[in-house]
Design a protein around this motif. Structure first.
Motif, PDB file in Angstrom:
ATOM      1  N   LEU A  35     -14.233  -1.847  -3.049  1.00 25.75           N
ATOM      2  CA  LEU A  35     -13.155  -1.643  -2.092  1.00 25.75           C
ATOM      3  C   LEU A  35     -11.842  -1.421  -2.830  1.00 25.75           C
ATOM      4  O   LEU A  35     -11.404  -2.274  -3.601  1.00 25.75           O
ATOM      5  CB  LEU A  35     -13.046  -2.877  -1.182  1.00 25.75           C
ATOM      6  N   ARG A  36     -11.236  -0.277  -2.586  1.00 26.06           N
ATOM      7  CA  ARG A  36      -9.938   0.040  -3.198  1.00 26.06           C
ATOM      8  C   ARG A  36      -8.893   0.043  -2.088  1.00 26.06           C
ATOM      9  O   ARG A  36      -8.979   0.814  -1.144  1.00 26.06           O
ATOM     10  CB  ARG A  36      -9.988   1.404  -3.866  1.00 26.06           C
ATOM     11  N   VAL A  37      -7.909  -0.824  -2.222  1.00 26.28           N
ATOM     12  CA  VAL A  37      -6.912  -1.002  -1.170  1.00 26.28           C
ATOM     13  C   VAL A  37      -5.757  -0.012  -1.317  1.00 26.28           C
ATOM     14  O   VAL A  37      -5.282   0.528  -0.337  1.00 26.28           O
ATOM     15  CB  VAL A  37      -6.394  -2.460  -1.153  1.00 26.28           C
ATOM     16  N   SER A  38      -5.274   0.233  -2.502  1.00 27.32           N
ATOM     17  CA  SER A  38      -4.225   1.210  -2.817  1.00 27.32           C
ATOM     18  C   SER A  38      -2.868   0.931  -2.216  1.00 27.32           C
ATOM     19  O   SER A  38      -2.140   1.835  -1.856  1.00 27.32           O
ATOM     20  CB  SER A  38      -4.672   2.616  -2.414  1.00 27.32           C
ATOM     21  N   GLY A  39      -2.528  -0.300  -2.078  1.00 29.40           N
ATOM     22  CA  GLY A  39      -1.162  -0.651  -1.701  1.00 29.40           C
ATOM     23  C   GLY A  39      -0.846  -0.550  -0.220  1.00 29.40           C
ATOM     24  O   GLY A  39      -1.529   0.116   0.534  1.00 29.40           O
ATOM     25  N   ILE A  40       0.205  -1.226   0.124  1.00 32.48           N
ATOM     26  CA  ILE A  40       0.639  -1.305   1.511  1.00 32.48           C
ATOM     27  C   ILE A  40       2.058  -0.763   1.613  1.00 32.48           C
ATOM     28  O   ILE A  40       2.929  -1.124   0.829  1.00 32.48           O
ATOM     29  CB  ILE A  40       0.575  -2.771   1.993  1.00 32.48           C
ATOM     30  N   ALA A  41       2.267   0.078   2.594  1.00 27.10           N
ATOM     31  CA  ALA A  41       3.611   0.595   2.836  1.00 27.10           C
ATOM     32  C   ALA A  41       4.437  -0.485   3.521  1.00 27.10           C
ATOM     33  O   ALA A  41       3.966  -1.127   4.457  1.00 27.10           O
ATOM     34  CB  ALA A  41       3.536   1.843   3.709  1.00 27.10           C
ATOM     35  N   ARG A  54     -10.141  -3.599  -5.670  1.00 25.52           N
ATOM     36  CA  ARG A  54      -9.129  -2.993  -6.531  1.00 25.52           C
ATOM     37  C   ARG A  54      -7.798  -2.862  -5.793  1.00 25.52           C
ATOM     38  O   ARG A  54      -7.777  -2.557  -4.604  1.00 25.52           O
ATOM     39  CB  ARG A  54      -9.567  -1.598  -6.969  1.00 25.52           C
ATOM     40  N   GLU A  55      -6.743  -3.091  -6.528  1.00 25.43           N
ATOM     41  CA  GLU A  55      -5.377  -2.781  -6.125  1.00 25.43           C
ATOM     42  C   GLU A  55      -4.864  -3.577  -4.925  1.00 25.43           C
ATOM     43  O   GLU A  55      -4.172  -3.044  -4.068  1.00 25.43           O
ATOM     44  CB  GLU A  55      -5.232  -1.276  -5.882  1.00 25.43           C
ATOM     45  N   LEU A  56      -5.183  -4.866  -4.885  1.00 24.98           N
ATOM     46  CA  LEU A  56      -4.507  -5.726  -3.918  1.00 24.98           C
ATOM     47  C   LEU A  56      -3.069  -5.857  -4.397  1.00 24.98           C
ATOM     48  O   LEU A  56      -2.832  -6.209  -5.545  1.00 24.98           O
ATOM     49  CB  LEU A  56      -5.168  -7.102  -3.842  1.00 24.98           C
ATOM     50  N   GLY A  57      -2.114  -5.576  -3.528  1.00 23.13           N
ATOM     51  CA  GLY A  57      -0.738  -5.500  -3.973  1.00 23.13           C
ATOM     52  C   GLY A  57       0.150  -6.665  -3.590  1.00 23.13           C
ATOM     53  O   GLY A  57       1.186  -6.874  -4.201  1.00 23.13           O
ATOM     54  N   VAL A  58      -0.225  -7.423  -2.574  1.00 17.69           N
ATOM     55  CA  VAL A  58       0.608  -8.548  -2.127  1.00 17.69           C
ATOM     56  C   VAL A  58      -0.283  -9.771  -1.912  1.00 17.69           C
ATOM     57  O   VAL A  58      -1.483  -9.661  -1.690  1.00 17.69           O
ATOM     58  CB  VAL A  58       1.388  -8.207  -0.829  1.00 17.69           C
ATOM     59  N   ILE A  59       0.330 -10.936  -1.950  1.00 16.43           N
ATOM     60  CA  ILE A  59      -0.410 -12.189  -1.857  1.00 16.43           C
ATOM     61  C   ILE A  59      -1.179 -12.295  -0.534  1.00 16.43           C
ATOM     62  O   ILE A  59      -2.260 -12.887  -0.479  1.00 16.43           O
ATOM     63  CB  ILE A  59       0.513 -13.409  -2.085  1.00 16.43           C
TER      64      ILE A  59
END
Length: 173
Positions: A21-27, A59-64
């Motif tokens: 699973l690739r998340v690729s960040g949150i706007a 992959r690429e979890l961007g925030v807690i």
């Protein structure tokens, strides 16, 4: 994301052995909505339908909040076949290390042999929190612990040596 979450919650997904699973960040403009959708997808980990899952790579979890959503799924105890857990390019930090320390334990993941957090900003403090948790609660039966590219210093060596010396993780490489 909703169709993906629905498919992971389906009984038909029980044949799945590997999930990447690739998340690729949150706007930031719609972060709450995106985190809610990700939480719904990751809640499938606790549904019981993925009980045969052997490998999970996130992959690429961007925030807690994303890390915590993952931990809710891992905390269910319904991933009894999970042998490999990889977190790549995630923003774990100390908070992520703390969240993981509560769920990456033998009770929840009794078959986990490999845990890898690569390029995930775990830092010394995050590793220390994990090792302290494994000293107070039974750790999973790890054979491999991969912590490369996490800006670790020699200060983390003592915590790892204490863990290895305790023989709580008997087969750790």
């Amino acid at each position: 994301m909703q169709p993906f979450a629905a498919s992971l919650g389906s009984p038909r997904v029980s044949a799945l052995r590997r999930l990447d699973l690739r998340v690729s960040g949150i706007a930031t403009s719609n972060a709450a909505t995106q985190i809610a959708m990700l939480s719904a997808a990751l809640s499938a980990l606790s549904s019981g339908h993925l009980c045969r899952l052997e490998e999970l790579c996130v992959r690429e979890l961007g925030v807690i909040e994303e890390v915590r959503a993952l931990c809710v799924g891992l905390d269910s105890g319904r991933l009894s076949s999970l042998r490999k857990l990889r977190l790549d390019s995630c923003m774990l930090g100390i908070g992520g290390g703390r969240a993981l320390s509560e769920v990456v334990v033998a009770e929840n993941l009794p078959s986990l042999r490999s845990f890898r957090a690569h390029l995930s900003q775990l830092h010394d403090e995050g590793v220390v929190v994990l090792t302290e948790a494994w000293m107070s609660r039974p750790p999973p039966p790890l054979e491999h612990l991969g912590l490369s590219r996490n800006e670790l210093t020699g200060g983390v060596a003592d915590a790892l040596l204490v863990l290895i010396g305790s023989k709580r993780v008997r087969s750790l490489e």
